[in-house]
Design a protein around this motif. Sequence first.
Motif, PDB file in Angstrom:
ATOM      1  N   ILE A  48       0.852  -1.184   0.000  1.00 38.50           N
ATOM      2  CA  ILE A  48       0.000   0.000   0.000  1.00 38.50           C
ATOM      3  C   ILE A  48       0.886   1.232   0.000  1.00 38.50           C
ATOM      4  N   SER A  49       0.573   2.179  -0.859  1.00 41.90           N
ATOM      5  CA  SER A  49       1.364   3.414  -0.923  1.00 41.90           C
ATOM      6  C   SER A  49       0.462   4.623  -0.768  1.00 41.90           C
ATOM      7  N   GLY A  50       0.955   5.606  -0.028  1.00 40.54           N
ATOM      8  CA  GLY A  50       0.223   6.857   0.160  1.00 40.54           C
ATOM      9  C   GLY A  50       1.172   7.912   0.688  1.00 40.54           C
ATOM     10  N   PRO A  52       6.122   7.859  -8.214  1.00 41.48           N
ATOM     11  CA  PRO A  52       6.500   7.883  -9.632  1.00 41.48           C
ATOM     12  C   PRO A  52       6.125   6.565 -10.293  1.00 41.48           C
ATOM     13  N   VAL A  53       5.528   6.658 -11.462  1.00 43.17           N
ATOM     14  CA  VAL A  53       5.051   5.455 -12.147  1.00 43.17           C
ATOM     15  C   VAL A  53       6.194   4.483 -12.411  1.00 43.17           C
ATOM     16  N   ALA A  54       7.376   5.015 -12.765  1.00 44.74           N
ATOM     17  CA  ALA A  54       8.526   4.154 -13.045  1.00 44.74           C
ATOM     18  C   ALA A  54       8.921   3.346 -11.818  1.00 44.74           C
ATOM     19  N   LEU A  55       8.909   3.985 -10.645  1.00 46.41           N
ATOM     20  CA  LEU A  55       9.256   3.279  -9.412  1.00 46.41           C
ATOM     21  C   LEU A  55       8.223   2.208  -9.111  1.00 46.41           C
ATOM     22  N   LEU A  56       6.949   2.543  -9.266  1.00 42.98           N
ATOM     23  CA  LEU A  56       5.877   1.584  -9.016  1.00 42.98           C
ATOM     24  C   LEU A  56       6.048   0.347  -9.890  1.00 42.98           C
ATOM     25  N   GLU A  57       6.250   0.579 -11.173  1.00 40.05           N
ATOM     26  CA  GLU A  57       6.353  -0.543 -12.104  1.00 40.05           C
ATOM     27  C   GLU A  57       7.616  -1.361 -11.871  1.00 40.05           C
ATOM     28  N   ASN A  58       8.735  -0.686 -11.591  1.00 38.03           N
ATOM     29  CA  ASN A  58       9.999  -1.396 -11.341  1.00 38.03           C
ATOM     30  C   ASN A  58       9.924  -2.224 -10.057  1.00 38.03           C
ATOM     31  N   PHE A  59       9.297  -1.681  -9.027  1.00 41.59           N
ATOM     32  CA  PHE A  59       9.175  -2.398  -7.759  1.00 41.59           C
ATOM     33  C   PHE A  59       8.303  -3.638  -7.938  1.00 41.59           C
ATOM     34  N   GLU A  60       7.167  -3.454  -8.606  1.00 45.14           N
ATOM     35  CA  GLU A  60       6.253  -4.590  -8.816  1.00 45.14           C
ATOM     36  C   GLU A  60       6.918  -5.693  -9.636  1.00 45.14           C
ATOM     37  N   LYS A  61       7.693  -5.277 -10.626  1.00 43.62           N
ATOM     38  CA  LYS A  61       8.356  -6.265 -11.487  1.00 43.62           C
ATOM     39  C   LYS A  61       9.430  -7.024 -10.712  1.00 43.62           C
ATOM     40  N   LYS A  62      10.202  -6.308  -9.910  1.00 41.91           N
ATOM     41  CA  LYS A  62      11.305  -6.938  -9.166  1.00 41.91           C
ATOM     42  C   LYS A  62      10.797  -7.872  -8.082  1.00 41.91           C
ATOM     43  N   PHE A  63       9.746  -7.448  -7.350  1.00 41.52           N
ATOM     44  CA  PHE A  63       9.297  -8.220  -6.192  1.00 41.52           C
ATOM     45  C   PHE A  63       7.995  -8.986  -6.422  1.00 41.52           C
ATOM     46  N   ASP A  64       7.429  -8.850  -7.621  1.00 44.53           N
ATOM     47  CA  ASP A  64       6.227  -9.598  -8.002  1.00 44.53           C
ATOM     48  C   ASP A  64       5.109  -9.420  -6.975  1.00 44.53           C
ATOM     49  N   LYS A 100      -4.681   1.375 -11.912  1.00 39.73           N
ATOM     50  CA  LYS A 100      -4.213   2.344 -12.900  1.00 39.73           C
ATOM     51  C   LYS A 100      -3.037   3.127 -12.320  1.00 39.73           C
ATOM     52  N   ALA A 101      -1.873   2.903 -12.880  1.00 40.18           N
ATOM     53  CA  ALA A 101      -0.675   3.596 -12.415  1.00 40.18           C
ATOM     54  C   ALA A 101      -0.857   5.105 -12.549  1.00 40.18           C
ATOM     55  N   GLY A 102      -0.479   5.825 -11.507  1.00 39.20           N
ATOM     56  CA  GLY A 102      -0.621   7.276 -11.522  1.00 39.20           C
ATOM     57  C   GLY A 102      -1.940   7.758 -10.973  1.00 39.20           C
ATOM     58  N   SER A 103      -2.877   6.814 -10.738  1.00 37.70           N
ATOM     59  CA  SER A 103      -4.184   7.165 -10.199  1.00 37.70           C
ATOM     60  C   SER A 103      -4.225   6.862  -8.709  1.00 37.70           C
ATOM     61  N   ILE A 104      -5.092   7.576  -7.981  1.00 39.79           N
ATOM     62  CA  ILE A 104      -5.314   7.271  -6.563  1.00 39.79           C
ATOM     63  C   ILE A 104      -6.496   6.315  -6.409  1.00 39.79           C
ATOM     64  N   GLY A 105      -7.059   5.896  -7.551  1.00 43.54           N
ATOM     65  CA  GLY A 105      -8.142   4.930  -7.534  1.00 43.54           C
ATOM     66  C   GLY A 105      -9.507   5.578  -7.399  1.00 43.54           C
ATOM     67  N   PRO A 106     -10.554   4.773  -7.357  1.00 44.72           N
ATOM     68  CA  PRO A 106     -11.912   5.277  -7.151  1.00 44.72           C
ATOM     69  C   PRO A 106     -12.199   5.473  -5.664  1.00 44.72           C
ATOM     70  N   SER A 107     -13.364   5.978  -5.349  1.00 45.48           N
ATOM     71  CA  SER A 107     -13.767   6.168  -3.953  1.00 45.48           C
ATOM     72  C   SER A 107     -13.873   4.817  -3.254  1.00 45.48           C
ATOM     73  N   ILE A 108     -13.461   4.771  -1.982  1.00 41.83           N
ATOM     74  CA  ILE A 108     -13.663   3.550  -1.215  1.00 41.83           C
ATOM     75  C   ILE A 108     -15.145   3.466  -0.826  1.00 41.83           C
TER      76      ILE A 108
END
Length: 520
Positions: free
Chosen positions: A292-294, A299-311, A337-345
């Motif tokens: 969870i990030s907040g 940065p989208v690049a960090l998000l994608e690189n982290f997910e790829k490295k640690f699955d 959606k990368a870069g989005s904060i998502g929809p309402s909870i």
Amino acid sequence: MNLSSQLHETAKASTTKIAYHFMGKSSTYAELDGAITKFASGLEKLGVKQGDHIALLLGNSPHFVIGLYGALRLGATVIPVNPIYTADEIGYILNNGDVKVVVGLDLMIPLAEKVHTMLPKVSHYIICETEQNGLAQPGVEGLSVYPKMKSFTDVVASGELSFQGPELQDDDTAIILYTSGTTGKPKGAMLTHKNLYSNASDVGTYLKMNDDDRVITTLPMFHVFCLTVALNAPLLKGATLLIAPKFSPKDIFHLAKEYKATVFAGVPTMYNFLFQYPEGSPEDLSSLRLCISGGAAMPVALLENFEKKFDVLISEGYGLSEASPVTCFNPLDRPRKAGSIGPSIVNVENRVVNELGEEVPVGEVGELIVRGPNVMKGYYKMPEETEASIKDGWLHTGDMARMDEEGYFYIVDRKKDMIIVGGYNVYPREVEEVIYNHPDVVEVAVLGVPDLNQGEAVQAYVVSKRADLTEKEMISYCKEHLAKYKVPSSVVFLEELPKNTTGKILRRALKTQVAQTVGN
């Protein structure tokens, strides 16, 4: 239902379930609930009553959890305070917050000695002993503040398991969170029992937390992000907390591997440090089902690189202290959606509106406003600020955002001029107020500049009376009056600051100057 009573119910139903692990020690829900009840009883014996204000100056520890839930069980109002704040910053919050009891580490003793004469409303300092220090250390008994000091251990020991607290109302103020204000002084956001319970419950449900989860709790417990997402929500769902006293990539990898952690919550800076840590192995984090990030945009690049490295999936969200704090999160059952904060909870509404309060078309930028059971009752002793912030039940965040056709929100710009340093909010005015107090300063403007490690850093532009005033001297002065993360990392001296015809400092012109400097 409220947080404290729900924890009591969990303890009755799952007595042997582990509530937390901390530095090699563990506690069951039954043991934790017993300590909470006895602490509440011990507070009552000290004369603490329902509605009294109790400040927690603590880092991540069982003391914080017991102190928080014990005070709530008694019906007291808790004010969490960053323990690394300076004496001036802490003194303001304790005075403005009408605090009666302060709970802190024994390392706070010198601070208490320094400021207690300015805090006549504080009747007790409850000290949590550490291995290095304690109430029995030589010389403590001679301190003028000593008669007001009590041992946390003794307060718990004096309490009774038969204690039953008062009946709590949904609208009773449970916590006051002090947030940095654009006026230079922090504002206390009053969160009710309903605010806290509803947000913890809705976040826990949204993120599918359950009693099999083991949540790494390394975000600061005094910060609202941790308070709801990595403390209250897991305990509400019967999960186990893996409490880390501080953030360290080495410790996080070890903790995750040893206890097979399933959830990690952090700010983007933490993810960057974990990603860059050379000895960090994907195998160490293989048990994680969710990150969870907040606190700041990742940065989208960090998000994608982290997910790829640690699955592992990272779900970004959005929140603010005044909303307990979560309003949006990227879902787990639909595309992220990368870069989005998502929809309402669930149970929370977000809208994007224009200056007239009218909802703007999909894709257009406007101010993000929020409505739901999580929205604060107001700012403590600040009715005008409350009225300006909450209109017709909608909390105006001051953040500029847009919404896409699928209901996902995107933050376009943060609150005007706010700087986010490692997930912490810093308002320029607060720093400027301190610098303006320096006898040799004529003018100052503070901005955020890019920083590889912290996301942003504080930079000050100063006009001085003295030609020999140095950057080192200015930073040293700020360290005396500001928490570490608020102190400027650099100071630029100018002959004058750019202004418009009315004399207002043109921050945009300074930002352009910063951008040009970075570009060169």
